[in-house]
Design a protein around this motif. Sequence first.
Motif, PDB file in Angstrom:
ATOM      1  N   THR A  93      18.099   2.223  16.637  1.00  0.00           N
ATOM      2  CA  THR A  93      18.127   3.217  17.718  1.00  0.00           C
ATOM      3  C   THR A  93      16.985   4.231  17.611  1.00  0.00           C
ATOM      4  OG1 THR A  93      19.659   4.564  16.405  1.00  0.00           O
ATOM      5  CG2 THR A  93      20.613   3.021  18.004  1.00  0.00           C
ATOM      6  N   ASP A  94      16.287   4.265  16.474  1.00  0.00           N
ATOM      7  CA  ASP A  94      15.195   5.222  16.282  1.00  0.00           C
ATOM      8  C   ASP A  94      13.929   4.696  16.964  1.00  0.00           C
ATOM      9  OD1 ASP A  94      16.807   6.869  14.725  1.00  0.00           O
ATOM     10  OD2 ASP A  94      16.366   5.696  12.915  1.00  0.00           O
ATOM     11  N   VAL A  95      13.238   5.585  17.644  1.00  0.00           N
ATOM     12  CA  VAL A  95      11.984   5.226  18.312  1.00  0.00           C
ATOM     13  C   VAL A  95      10.944   6.273  17.930  1.00  0.00           C
ATOM     14  CG1 VAL A  95      10.816   4.826  20.496  1.00  0.00           C
ATOM     15  CG2 VAL A  95      13.208   4.178  20.243  1.00  0.00           C
ATOM     16  N   SER A  96       9.752   5.809  17.563  1.00  0.00           N
ATOM     17  CA  SER A  96       8.661   6.707  17.185  1.00  0.00           C
ATOM     18  C   SER A  96       7.423   6.400  18.022  1.00  0.00           C
ATOM     19  CB  SER A  96       8.335   6.562  15.689  1.00  0.00           C
ATOM     20  OG  SER A  96       7.805   5.272  15.438  1.00  0.00           O
ATOM     21  N   ILE A 124       0.886  -1.167   0.000  1.00  0.00           N
ATOM     22  CA  ILE A 124       0.000   0.000   0.000  1.00  0.00           C
ATOM     23  C   ILE A 124       0.919   1.211   0.000  1.00  0.00           C
ATOM     24  CG2 ILE A 124      -1.799   1.280   1.210  1.00  0.00           C
ATOM     25  CD1 ILE A 124      -1.331  -2.382   1.944  1.00  0.00           C
ATOM     26  N   PRO A 125       1.166   1.825  -1.134  1.00  0.00           N
ATOM     27  CA  PRO A 125       2.192   2.879  -1.234  1.00  0.00           C
ATOM     28  C   PRO A 125       1.743   4.156  -0.527  1.00  0.00           C
ATOM     29  CG  PRO A 125       1.039   2.663  -3.315  1.00  0.00           C
ATOM     30  CD  PRO A 125       0.542   1.548  -2.448  1.00  0.00           C
ATOM     31  N   THR A 126       2.691   4.836   0.068  1.00  0.00           N
ATOM     32  CA  THR A 126       2.422   6.102   0.745  1.00  0.00           C
ATOM     33  C   THR A 126       3.730   6.866   0.902  1.00  0.00           C
ATOM     34  OG1 THR A 126       1.583   7.106   2.780  1.00  0.00           O
ATOM     35  CG2 THR A 126       2.700   5.020   2.998  1.00  0.00           C
ATOM     36  N   ALA A 127       3.610   8.179   1.041  1.00  0.00           N
ATOM     37  CA  ALA A 127       4.785   8.982   1.386  1.00  0.00           C
ATOM     38  C   ALA A 127       5.146   8.722   2.836  1.00  0.00           C
ATOM     39  CB  ALA A 127       4.481  10.466   1.171  1.00  0.00           C
ATOM     40  N   VAL A 128       6.432   8.778   3.164  1.00  0.00           N
ATOM     41  CA  VAL A 128       6.887   8.483   4.517  1.00  0.00           C
ATOM     42  C   VAL A 128       7.707   9.634   5.094  1.00  0.00           C
ATOM     43  CG1 VAL A 128       6.822   5.980   4.253  1.00  0.00           C
ATOM     44  CG2 VAL A 128       8.868   7.236   3.556  1.00  0.00           C
ATOM     45  N   GLN A 129       7.592  10.813   4.488  1.00  0.00           N
ATOM     46  CA  GLN A 129       8.321  11.963   4.997  1.00  0.00           C
ATOM     47  C   GLN A 129       7.601  13.229   4.547  1.00  0.00           C
ATOM     48  OE1 GLN A 129      12.545  11.870   4.280  1.00  0.00           O
ATOM     49  NE2 GLN A 129      12.828  14.054   4.651  1.00  0.00           N
ATOM     50  N   GLY A 130       7.568  14.231   5.457  1.00  0.00           N
ATOM     51  CA  GLY A 130       6.946  15.496   5.113  1.00  0.00           C
ATOM     52  C   GLY A 130       5.514  15.582   5.617  1.00  0.00           C
ATOM     53  N   GLY A 163      12.802   3.684   6.293  1.00  0.00           N
ATOM     54  CA  GLY A 163      14.223   3.642   6.581  1.00  0.00           C
ATOM     55  C   GLY A 163      14.614   4.680   7.615  1.00  0.00           C
ATOM     56  N   GLY A 164      15.900   4.696   7.948  1.00  0.00           N
ATOM     57  CA  GLY A 164      16.392   5.603   8.975  1.00  0.00           C
ATOM     58  C   GLY A 164      16.408   7.045   8.519  1.00  0.00           C
ATOM     59  N   GLY A 165      16.622   7.960   9.487  1.00  0.00           N
ATOM     60  CA  GLY A 165      16.667   9.382   9.198  1.00  0.00           C
ATOM     61  C   GLY A 165      16.702  10.169  10.489  1.00  0.00           C
ATOM     62  N   SER A 166      16.720  11.490  10.357  1.00  0.00           N
ATOM     63  CA  SER A 166      16.721  12.352  11.535  1.00  0.00           C
ATOM     64  C   SER A 166      15.339  12.367  12.169  1.00  0.00           C
ATOM     65  CB  SER A 166      17.133  13.775  11.137  1.00  0.00           C
ATOM     66  OG  SER A 166      16.148  14.337  10.270  1.00  0.00           O
ATOM     67  N   LEU A 167      15.266  13.009  13.330  1.00  0.00           N
ATOM     68  CA  LEU A 167      13.988  13.117  14.019  1.00  0.00           C
ATOM     69  C   LEU A 167      12.969  13.860  13.167  1.00  0.00           C
ATOM     70  CD1 LEU A 167      12.343  12.633  16.613  1.00  0.00           C
ATOM     71  CD2 LEU A 167      13.286  14.770  17.525  1.00  0.00           C
ATOM     72  N   GLU A 168      13.440  14.873  12.441  1.00  0.00           N
ATOM     73  CA  GLU A 168      12.532  15.625  11.580  1.00  0.00           C
ATOM     74  C   GLU A 168      12.060  14.773  10.412  1.00  0.00           C
ATOM     75  OE1 GLU A 168      14.940  18.931  10.602  1.00  0.00           O
ATOM     76  OE2 GLU A 168      14.394  20.094  12.384  1.00  0.00           O
ATOM     77  N   ASP A 169      12.970  13.917   9.861  1.00  0.00           N
ATOM     78  CA  ASP A 169      12.587  13.050   8.755  1.00  0.00           C
ATOM     79  C   ASP A 169      11.519  12.046   9.167  1.00  0.00           C
ATOM     80  OD1 ASP A 169      14.414  14.378   7.206  1.00  0.00           O
ATOM     81  OD2 ASP A 169      16.025  12.908   7.535  1.00  0.00           O
ATOM     82  N   LEU A 170      11.636  11.555  10.397  1.00  0.00           N
ATOM     83  CA  LEU A 170      10.699  10.535  10.887  1.00  0.00           C
ATOM     84  C   LEU A 170       9.480  11.137  11.563  1.00  0.00           C
ATOM     85  CD1 LEU A 170      13.284   8.077  12.512  1.00  0.00           C
ATOM     86  CD2 LEU A 170      12.350   8.013  10.204  1.00  0.00           C
ATOM     87  N   TRP A 171       9.331  12.467  11.524  1.00  0.00           N
ATOM     88  CA  TRP A 171       8.331  13.105  12.378  1.00  0.00           C
ATOM     89  C   TRP A 171       6.887  12.719  12.022  1.00  0.00           C
ATOM     90  CZ3 TRP A 171       8.668  14.752  16.950  1.00  0.00           C
ATOM     91  CH2 TRP A 171       7.610  15.472  17.524  1.00  0.00           C
TER      92      TRP A 171
END
Length: 459
Positions: A245-248, A178-184, A211-219
Amino acid sequence: MIKDPFARLGLDREVLTVSQLNGRARVLLEDVFTNIWVEGEISNLARPASGHVYFTLKDSGAQVRCALFRNNAARVRQALKDGLAVKVRGKVSLFEGRGDYQLILDTVEPAGDGALRLAFDALKEKLSAEGLFSAERKVPLPAHPRRIGIISSPTGAVIRDIISVFRRRAPNIELTLIPTAVQGREAIPQIVRALKLADARGFDALILARGGGSLEDLWCFNEEAVARAVDACITPIVSAVGHETDVSISDFVADVRAPTPSAAAELLAPDASHLVRQVENLHRRLVMLMRNRLSHDRLRLEGMARRLRHPGERLRQQAQRLDDLDMRMRRAFERSLNTRRERLIRLETRLAGQHPGRQLALLRQRLESLAERLPRAMREGLKARRLQLQSQVQTLQVVSPLATLGRGYSILLDERGQAIRNAAQTHTGQRLTARLGEGQLQVRVEDNHLTPVTLSLLD
């Protein structure tokens, strides 16, 4: 900026009062400093009962008073406290009553990367208080899923890693992307929509991956709308957002958190070789159990065959038991009949003693005896009361004042019929009635002689 604000306000032509000065200064400040952003640290935070919020915004060299009225304060998501670094937006104004310079705010946001961390912590605390992270809400993953939905970006290494793991471990499982944007910002409604769509498709499990990224990327995975959409899903969800190490927030709400997207695939893709070994072990256990069961049943059958008796012997035993029961029943019936016969005799004897004719005869005799005693008792009672009456009459005559009057004495009565006992009760000329033994006299007091007079009983 206004080059000559004093000329604009006409200060060169009139003398202002303090109120006029403060009013024009407020207009000038609000006209020039509108919708500006200021960054600083909160101190002296106050929350009166009105719902408004007041604090001082300061930096290392200066400070300014700030007012956040109730309607705007309700829209602030993070908890305000002293020492918090924030960015505020508003207009510069002047409180005319005191001449205080202040900022009237409409927006308060945490400052810098710390702002995202504070917003993360605030949302985490809020959802935890509502119970969205509790273990009771978690749904266990299926042991052998057949259809799995993957919510992720159609491009990038994440989807390739997940497909590679399923091909290697469980190629028979059907995968649906199920495709979706994952940033922004645009990713938030897309992820919510994808979760609702996937939950309605009847998958055995879902993977929410990035995938991994900064806190803003994963926001976008830390937004409340996404967290509540994950919680609303009935289908079990594995959250695999970022690196290990990333937690959301989505990790906390999901049923299971995987450190990486590949680890999420391994959780839902059982190893085929491992399943083959499990089947072989189960087959060996089944054969062993069947052999043991057959051996046990064979021994049980042999024991039952040895205990099995001929039907004729069984019938003879039942016939003997029937005769025994028949004799016991006859004896019990005879005992019961004798007991009831004896009880009937006792009841007949008691009934004869309580017969109404006998009771009536006894009552009739008692009535006749009472009828004979009644006249005699009445005569004796009347005689006794007559003698008592005569005695009381004689006693009454002895103490009666009429008897005293009959011996020659009299009683003086005043106009009210009251007896005169003392001369002081009369006055000269008063008319009195003298009551005699027979008749009465009307007399008049000539002198009441108040001086005591001694009478000799011998005269």
